[in-house]
Scaffold this motif. Structure first.
Motif, PDB file in Angstrom:
ATOM      1  N   PRO A  45       0.609  -1.048  -0.023  1.00  0.00           N
ATOM      2  CA  PRO A  45      -0.045   0.091  -0.369  1.00  0.00           C
ATOM      3  C   PRO A  45       0.849   1.133   0.101  1.00  0.00           C
ATOM      4  CG  PRO A  45      -0.437  -1.504   2.231  1.00  0.00           C
ATOM      5  CD  PRO A  45       0.309  -2.190   1.506  1.00  0.00           C
ATOM      6  N   CYS A  46       0.546   2.352  -0.220  1.00  0.00           N
ATOM      7  CA  CYS A  46       0.681   3.336  -0.537  1.00  0.00           C
ATOM      8  C   CYS A  46      -0.019   4.915   0.441  1.00  0.00           C
ATOM      9  CB  CYS A  46       0.276   3.902  -1.898  1.00  0.00           C
ATOM     10  SG  CYS A  46       1.137   5.721  -2.255  1.00  0.00           S
ATOM     11  N   LEU A  47       0.139   4.657   1.369  1.00  0.00           N
ATOM     12  CA  LEU A  47      -0.720   5.020   2.206  1.00  0.00           C
ATOM     13  C   LEU A  47      -0.811   6.392   2.566  1.00  0.00           C
ATOM     14  CD1 LEU A  47      -2.991   4.449   4.561  1.00  0.00           C
ATOM     15  CD2 LEU A  47      -1.087   4.905   6.385  1.00  0.00           C
ATOM     16  N   ILE A  48      -1.759   7.129   1.492  1.00  0.00           N
ATOM     17  CA  ILE A  48      -2.273   8.684   1.478  1.00  0.00           C
ATOM     18  C   ILE A  48      -3.126   9.431   2.826  1.00  0.00           C
ATOM     19  CG2 ILE A  48      -2.620  10.467  -0.234  1.00  0.00           C
ATOM     20  CD1 ILE A  48      -2.388   8.286  -2.784  1.00  0.00           C
ATOM     21  N   ASP A  49      -2.444  10.119   3.409  1.00  0.00           N
ATOM     22  CA  ASP A  49      -2.903  10.619   4.729  1.00  0.00           C
ATOM     23  C   ASP A  49      -3.881  11.749   4.602  1.00  0.00           C
ATOM     24  OD1 ASP A  49      -3.466  11.245   7.160  1.00  0.00           O
ATOM     25  OD2 ASP A  49      -1.872  10.951   7.850  1.00  0.00           O
ATOM     26  N   LEU A  50      -4.980  12.146   4.219  1.00  0.00           N
ATOM     27  CA  LEU A  50      -5.131  13.588   3.633  1.00  0.00           C
ATOM     28  C   LEU A  50      -5.707  14.378   5.111  1.00  0.00           C
ATOM     29  CD1 LEU A  50      -8.071  11.899   0.874  1.00  0.00           C
ATOM     30  CD2 LEU A  50      -5.216  13.535   0.894  1.00  0.00           C
ATOM     31  N   GLY A  51      -5.231  15.653   5.482  1.00  0.00           N
ATOM     32  CA  GLY A  51      -5.669  16.331   6.702  1.00  0.00           C
ATOM     33  C   GLY A  51      -4.725  15.697   7.596  1.00  0.00           C
ATOM     34  N   ALA A  52      -3.254  15.333   7.385  1.00  0.00           N
ATOM     35  CA  ALA A  52      -2.604  14.175   8.126  1.00  0.00           C
ATOM     36  C   ALA A  52      -2.572  15.417   9.516  1.00  0.00           C
ATOM     37  CB  ALA A  52      -1.171  14.189   7.659  1.00  0.00           C
ATOM     38  N   GLY A  53      -2.165  16.572   9.165  1.00  0.00           N
ATOM     39  CA  GLY A  53      -1.949  17.189  10.744  1.00  0.00           C
ATOM     40  C   GLY A  53      -0.790  16.278  11.476  1.00  0.00           C
ATOM     41  N   ASN A  54      -1.097  16.003  12.992  1.00  0.00           N
ATOM     42  CA  ASN A  54       0.703  15.721  13.167  1.00  0.00           C
ATOM     43  C   ASN A  54       0.670  13.927  13.474  1.00  0.00           C
ATOM     44  OD1 ASN A  54      -1.779  13.812  14.614  1.00  0.00           O
ATOM     45  ND2 ASN A  54      -1.312  15.384  16.565  1.00  0.00           N
ATOM     46  N   CYS A  55       0.246  13.094  11.408  1.00  0.00           N
ATOM     47  CA  CYS A  55       0.350  12.187  11.396  1.00  0.00           C
ATOM     48  C   CYS A  55      -0.291  11.457  13.127  1.00  0.00           C
ATOM     49  CB  CYS A  55       1.732  12.408  11.204  1.00  0.00           C
ATOM     50  SG  CYS A  55       1.541  13.025   9.984  1.00  0.00           S
ATOM     51  N   ALA A  56      -0.637  11.351  13.676  1.00  0.00           N
ATOM     52  CA  ALA A  56      -0.262  10.430  14.734  1.00  0.00           C
ATOM     53  C   ALA A  56      -1.386   9.260  14.670  1.00  0.00           C
ATOM     54  CB  ALA A  56      -1.280  10.995  16.382  1.00  0.00           C
ATOM     55  N   LYS A  57      -2.861   9.271  14.225  1.00  0.00           N
ATOM     56  CA  LYS A  57      -3.381   8.480  13.575  1.00  0.00           C
ATOM     57  C   LYS A  57      -2.526   7.386  12.981  1.00  0.00           C
ATOM     58  CE  LYS A  57      -7.614  11.372  14.139  1.00  0.00           C
ATOM     59  NZ  LYS A  57      -8.843  12.160  13.770  1.00  0.00           N
ATOM     60  N   ALA A  58      -2.053   8.115  11.591  1.00  0.00           N
ATOM     61  CA  ALA A  58      -1.548   7.269  11.077  1.00  0.00           C
ATOM     62  C   ALA A  58       0.202   6.632  11.573  1.00  0.00           C
ATOM     63  CB  ALA A  58      -0.768   7.981   9.323  1.00  0.00           C
ATOM     64  N   THR A  59       0.187   7.124  12.085  1.00  0.00           N
ATOM     65  CA  THR A  59       1.367   6.577  13.193  1.00  0.00           C
ATOM     66  C   THR A  59       1.148   5.528  13.305  1.00  0.00           C
ATOM     67  OG1 THR A  59       2.757   8.279  13.424  1.00  0.00           O
ATOM     68  CG2 THR A  59       3.388   6.699  15.384  1.00  0.00           C
ATOM     69  N   ARG A  60      -0.196   5.119  14.181  1.00  0.00           N
ATOM     70  CA  ARG A  60      -0.613   4.382  15.623  1.00  0.00           C
ATOM     71  C   ARG A  60      -1.055   2.923  14.038  1.00  0.00           C
ATOM     72  NH1 ARG A  60      -2.802   8.219  18.299  1.00  0.00           N
ATOM     73  NH2 ARG A  60      -4.649   7.809  17.223  1.00  0.00           N
ATOM     74  N   LEU A  61      -1.348   3.694  12.686  1.00  0.00           N
ATOM     75  CA  LEU A  61      -1.724   2.425  11.877  1.00  0.00           C
ATOM     76  C   LEU A  61      -1.080   1.595  10.671  1.00  0.00           C
ATOM     77  CD1 LEU A  61      -4.165   1.262   9.849  1.00  0.00           C
ATOM     78  CD2 LEU A  61      -3.947   3.611   8.577  1.00  0.00           C
ATOM     79  N   PRO A  77       4.188  13.497  -9.629  1.00  0.00           N
ATOM     80  CA  PRO A  77       4.368  11.790  -9.945  1.00  0.00           C
ATOM     81  C   PRO A  77       5.306  11.048  -8.587  1.00  0.00           C
ATOM     82  CG  PRO A  77       4.876  13.430 -10.344  1.00  0.00           C
ATOM     83  CD  PRO A  77       4.198  14.362  -9.951  1.00  0.00           C
ATOM     84  N   GLN A  78       5.928  11.804  -7.606  1.00  0.00           N
ATOM     85  CA  GLN A  78       6.381  10.901  -6.583  1.00  0.00           C
ATOM     86  C   GLN A  78       5.767  10.314  -5.952  1.00  0.00           C
ATOM     87  OE1 GLN A  78       6.569  14.163  -6.939  1.00  0.00           O
ATOM     88  NE2 GLN A  78       9.006  15.136  -6.724  1.00  0.00           N
ATOM     89  N   VAL A  79       4.367  10.470  -6.024  1.00  0.00           N
ATOM     90  CA  VAL A  79       3.869   9.312  -4.796  1.00  0.00           C
ATOM     91  C   VAL A  79       3.306   8.441  -6.004  1.00  0.00           C
ATOM     92  CG1 VAL A  79       0.676   8.813  -4.221  1.00  0.00           C
ATOM     93  CG2 VAL A  79       2.578  11.321  -4.225  1.00  0.00           C
ATOM     94  N   GLN A  80       3.657   6.881  -5.280  1.00  0.00           N
ATOM     95  CA  GLN A  80       3.664   6.084  -6.361  1.00  0.00           C
ATOM     96  C   GLN A  80       1.788   5.979  -6.566  1.00  0.00           C
ATOM     97  OE1 GLN A  80       4.549   2.186  -3.042  1.00  0.00           O
ATOM     98  NE2 GLN A  80       2.376   1.640  -3.845  1.00  0.00           N
ATOM     99  N   ARG A  81       1.618   5.397  -7.969  1.00  0.00           N
ATOM    100  CA  ARG A  81       0.500   4.968  -8.215  1.00  0.00           C
ATOM    101  C   ARG A  81      -0.206   3.598  -7.750  1.00  0.00           C
ATOM    102  NH1 ARG A  81      -1.071   8.699 -11.059  1.00  0.00           N
ATOM    103  NH2 ARG A  81      -3.551   7.527 -11.704  1.00  0.00           N
ATOM    104  N   ARG A  82       0.733   2.058  -7.978  1.00  0.00           N
ATOM    105  CA  ARG A  82      -0.446   1.437  -7.537  1.00  0.00           C
ATOM    106  C   ARG A  82      -0.333   1.161  -5.562  1.00  0.00           C
ATOM    107  NH1 ARG A  82       3.969  -4.211  -7.377  1.00  0.00           N
ATOM    108  NH2 ARG A  82       1.598  -4.376  -6.314  1.00  0.00           N
ATOM    109  N   ASP A  83      -1.299   0.264  -5.854  1.00  0.00           N
ATOM    110  CA  ASP A  83      -2.302   0.297  -4.598  1.00  0.00           C
ATOM    111  C   ASP A  83      -2.358   1.356  -4.017  1.00  0.00           C
ATOM    112  OD1 ASP A  83      -2.330  -2.684  -5.053  1.00  0.00           O
ATOM    113  OD2 ASP A  83      -0.337  -3.364  -4.272  1.00  0.00           O
ATOM    114  N   ARG A  84      -2.345   2.380  -4.421  1.00  0.00           N
ATOM    115  CA  ARG A  84      -2.973   3.406  -3.367  1.00  0.00           C
ATOM    116  C   ARG A  84      -4.398   3.399  -2.567  1.00  0.00           C
ATOM    117  NH1 ARG A  84      -2.771   8.771  -6.960  1.00  0.00           N
ATOM    118  NH2 ARG A  84      -0.182   9.038  -7.185  1.00  0.00           N
ATOM    119  N   VAL A  85      -4.337   3.589  -0.970  1.00  0.00           N
ATOM    120  CA  VAL A  85      -4.954   3.434  -0.341  1.00  0.00           C
ATOM    121  C   VAL A  85      -5.666   5.179   0.613  1.00  0.00           C
ATOM    122  CG1 VAL A  85      -5.890   2.463   2.508  1.00  0.00           C
ATOM    123  CG2 VAL A  85      -4.431   1.312   0.545  1.00  0.00           C
TER     124      VAL A  85
END
Ligand code: AVJ
Length: 339
Positions: free
Chosen positions: A101-117, A167-175
């Protein structure tokens, strides 16, 4: 934080996150687009300012504080749901055939939620996206320290204007990861268009979406969440006027405005306003506006869904596999949707 060690400096140093600033406002001073958008909203008969203008550095900090308030149940309820669902979410993504997966975190803010995921979803690339560029840059550095080997591409951008990613963002398996009920800032029609863009192979090119959404509940609980006893949400709302002063060069006097948060049952949304406490004038280069006492500026809609209404919206957008997890009181839901 590390004691200086006698070792080759590069060997254990974490990679630095890449950072791409697609947001002209901080790159070359105030964006003319922002000034035009703000002036247009202020001049409208029913004045409004889009909620993305809450998030300067102070606004992002105030929002972080909101998430810790007793009355603001969404963040902790969502966190509780995630705690019980991580394994199941990872399994659901895997069974949808998403391997790297390429995990695209919309409105990441402090990135705390993604850090746990991240430990469960194990993305190959992590792409935090936020309009608050400076806040995000620091947060992305933190994530890199936690996951030294992870490929991180931070993006400073206003994704409400479109989801085409560099284009730096991976195209495959985007979540796409869109937690916190931020989708609620869009009207249901706008939310549908946004989700359609996400699914579109020429735009977001999503394979999967992990979405957190606030559910309809009693009016008193909803209104308290947006008008807390400490007045933090009031400060968050009023801080928008300071941010607008910076961007537009206007002369809003914060003292003259009052915070309002009302649940509109017909539209199924919390509406936030700033209300003029007396007749007053606001000036900015090239414009001005008179407000009568009691007149309001609409600053935010926060739409509330049911499991059924969100499932229907996701299907209409083109998602096919839909699962969801909720808390015992059914106050909040986390949806997985894949294409
Ligand atoms: C970040 C848009 C999800 O609507 O609950 C919190 C913003 N506004 N308190 C929300 C917000 C007032 C929040 N979202």
């Amino acid at each position: 934080m590390n004691a200086p060690l006698k070792r080759p400096k590069l060997a254990l140093a974490p990679a630095s996150p890449q950072f791409i600033n697609c947001h002209p406002a901080t790159a070359q001073g105030p964006a003319p687009d922002a000034a035009r958008e703000l002036a247009e909203g202020l001049n409208a008969v029913a004045a409004s300012v889009p909620p993305k203008y809450f998030y300067d550095v102070l606004g992002s900090q105030l929002f972080e504080t909101i998430t810790e308030l007793d009355e603001y149940y969404p963040t902790r309820t969502e966190a509780g749901i995630f705690d019980t669902a991580y394994q199941s979410i990872a399994a659901t993504a895997a069974s949808a055939g998403i391997k790297q997966p390429c995990l695209i975190d919309l409105g990441a803010g402090n990135c705390a939620k993604a850090t746990r995921l991240i430990p469960y979803l194990k993305p190959k690339q992590y792409v935090p996206v936020d309009i608050s560029v400076d806040f995000l840059r620091d947060a992305a550095e933190q994530v890199q320290t936690t996951f030294p080997a992870l490929d991180i591409v931070g993006i400073g951008m206003d994704f409400s204007a479109g989801l085409a990613l560099p284009p730096q963002v991976q195209r495959r398996d985007r979540v796409f990861f869109y937690p916190g009920s931020s989708l609620g800032n869009f009207s249901p029609d706008q939310a549908l268009a946004f989700l359609q863009q996400m699914v579109d192979p020429a735009q977001g090119a999503a394979r999967g979406l992990l979405l957190g959404i606030d559910l309809v509940k009693d009016k008193a609980t909803l209104e308290a969440a947006y008008d807390d006893a400490l007045g933090v949400t009031a400060a968050f709302n009023k801080n928008l006027l300071r941010h607008v002063n910076t961007l537009l060069g206007s002369d809003f006097d914060v003292h003259q405005w009052r915070h309002l948060a009302l649940f509109n049952e017909t539209e199924s949304r919390i509406e936030m306003y700033l209300q003029a406490q007396r007749n007053l004038m606001v000036h900015w280069p090239g414009g001005e506006r008179a407000f009568r006492g009691g007149e309001r500026i609409h600053t935010e809609n926060s739409c509330k869904y049911t499991v059924a209404s969100m499932t229907a919206l996701l299907r209409r957008a083109g998602f096919t596999q839909i699962s969801y997890w909720t808390d015992p009181k059914e106050w909040f839901a986390v949806f997985w949707a894949s294409v």
